[in-house]
Scaffold this active site. Structure first.
Site, short mmCIF file in Angstrom:
data_model
loop_
_atom_site.label_atom_id
_atom_site.label_comp_id
_atom_site.label_asym_id
_atom_site.label_seq_id
_atom_site.Cartn_x
_atom_site.Cartn_y
_atom_site.Cartn_z
CB SER A 7 31.78 72.98 33.78
OG SER A 7 33.01 72.34 33.96
CB SER A 57 32.00 68.94 33.40
OG SER A 57 31.19 69.83 34.16
CE LYS A 117 27.51 68.97 34.63
NZ LYS A 117 28.44 70.10 34.84
#
Length: 495
Positions: free
Chosen positions: A182, A158, A78
């Protein structure tokens, strides 16, 4: 072996050890899949050179024997994790051009164990969002579709890029972070597994901060066994992070027996929300029946302060964000606005932040600054902290009464379409976190397991919440649920 990118971590690890495949072949297969999946916008900084270099080194290490479990396995990282010499932007314009001179502890541990980084993954800007629509790179797109409908769906947020990449088999697994859901919400939206460990289990050092008392890294994988394998590598004490727990990391994979006889599973009555879709309600009941059939005892429980969790979270998280994001000022690194003649440092701050931060980040920073301001600190921030303590106590009381894990829905709906929740009503978007934020406020481990499809063919997940530091037991309960649910659906390739 064809389509190597479709393997999970455990399958690929075993094939590597048997010499049936090499890490270079696995990596090539993933790199090809990434190149063909531009429509998903999941990978935003590709690192094929680093990937192939690490894959070759992993193959050498495997040949010598005694290679760790993650050795040679291609994964995505990420964009919130700092990666040395590779852009690490947290999906924000304000960090444009930032290439750290250091590696986050979690990505370093994965690299030390031989994992192969394929590149950086899309996400909501500074991890603020539930749909991956606040990214400077543009929206990440789910590989799933509603029946024959061509509308693009959110992969969740997210960690939307991570979810889309794992679900579409662009990588074998990915790192995510979870501040209010998330990891678990995007995992549920895309039919994969995602675990948020206990706060302090994974180091936060080198991960761009959103809300420091809530953020926690975790793996996003194709199944529960893979989550256990990757989590073990990501965990461990880090002296560079003062909130990192000095606890031994157990062999999580070794704890996956599937035997949950005599375990007490709590069903919290407060999670039965008004307007909850019948499909979610039905799946939840079926999940409880599956666990009961596996030998667990189902117990109705109460978590009385649940209704205050979302408002408390949306005071605490923006307050911490407002403090953390003050460092982005255009002075040392990242974006700096062009100044007019006569502009001073105040104008530089104002213009840089106005240009560098997107609307959602600006909104949360302003909310956070407001609740921390002199007249409102006690009315909002301190009150929210007291509520947080009560929410934590609710869980402590339930676990003290002998409950081993808690079963809830992971999300209030299946994935929605990109653009369907307009910026005009951000509260509607915030309600997506209704089942997940309590876990962050209490610092507990939580896992989302895919358990069924809705009538339009979209994945739905169930969440299990565990005792603090008891990820092994939680993963084992999730393993039993996964085995009973038998979820094998994959998105039909359209990209």
């Amino acid at each position: 072996m064809s389509e190597l990118n479709k393997l999970g971590l455990a399958e690929a690890r075993d094939a590597l050890r048997k010499g049936e495949v090499t890490s270079v072949e696995l990596t090539d297969s993933c790199l090809k899949a990434i190149d063909e999946a531009a429509a998903l916008n999941a990978f935003v900084h590709k690192t094929p050179e680093i990937a192939l270099e690490r894959a070759k080194a992993a193959d050498e290490r495997i040949k010598k024997g005694n290679a760790p479990s993650m050795c040679g396995l291609p994964i995505g990282i990420k964009d919130l994790f700092c990666t040395k010499g590779v852009p690490s932007q947290a999906a924000s314009r304000i960090l444009e051009g930032f290439k750290p001179e250091y590696e986050s502890t979690v990505s370093q541990q994965l690299a030390d164990n031989g994992a192969v980084m394929l590149g950086k993954l899309n996400m909501d800007e500074f991890a603020m969002g539930s749909s991956n629509e606040t990214s400077v790179y543009g929206n990440a797109v789910s590989p799933w579709r509603r029946g024959n409908d061509d509308a693009q769906l959110t992969p969740g947020g997210s960690s939307g890029g991570s979810a889309a990449a794992v679900s579409a088999d662009l990588c074998l697994a990915a790192t995510g972070t979870d501040t209010g859901g998330s990891i678990r919400q995007p995992a549920a939206f895309t039919g994969i597994t995602g675990i948020k460990p206990t706060y302090g289990r994974c180091s936060r050092w080198g991960i761009v901060a959103f809300a420091s008392s809530l953020d926690q890294a975790g793996p996003m994988t194709k199944n529960v066994r893979d989550a256990a394998i990757m989590l073990e590598t990501m965990c461990g004490h880090d002296p560079k992070d003062s909130t990192s727990a000095e606890l031994a990391v157990p062999n999580f994979e070794g704890m996956l027996t599937g035997d949950i006889k005599g375990k007490k599973i709590g069903i919290p009555k407060e999670y039965r929300m008004d307007g909850m879709p019948a499909e979610i309600e039905k799946l939840w009941s079926e999940g409880a029946e599956m666990l009961k059939a596996a030998g667990a005892e189902i117990v109705d429980i109460s978590l009385p302060h649940t209704k205050y969790a979302l408002p408390a979270y949306y005071v605490i998280a923006p307050a911490e964000a407002s403090s953390n994001l003050a460092r982005y000022d255009g002075v040392r690194y990242g974006h700096r606005a062009t100044l007019a003649q006569g502009d001073g440092i105040t104008e530089m701050y104002e213009k840089t932040r106005a240009e560098g931060f997107g609307h959602e980040v600006q909104r949360r920073v302003m909310i956070g600054t407001y609740v921390l301001s002199a007249g409102f600190y006690d009315a909002y921030y301190n009150r929210a902290r007291r509520v947080r303590t009560l929410i934590k106590k609710d869980f402590e009381d339930v676990f003290a009464a002998g409950i081993d894990a808690i079963l809830t829905p992971a999300t209030p709906s299946a994935a929605f379409g990109l653009g369907e929740m307009t910026e005009a009503d951000p509260v509607q978007m915030y309600l997506n976190d209704v089942f997940t934020v309590t876990v962050n406020l209490a610092g507990l481990p939580g896992i989302s397991v895919p358990a069924g499809l809705d009538k339009k063919g979209l994945p739905l997940g169930l969440q299990l919440i565990g005792r603090p530091w008891d990820e092994g037991d939680l993963l084992n309960t999730a393993y039993a649920l996964e085995s009973a649910a038998g979820f094998v659906a994959k998105p039909v390739k359209w990209w």
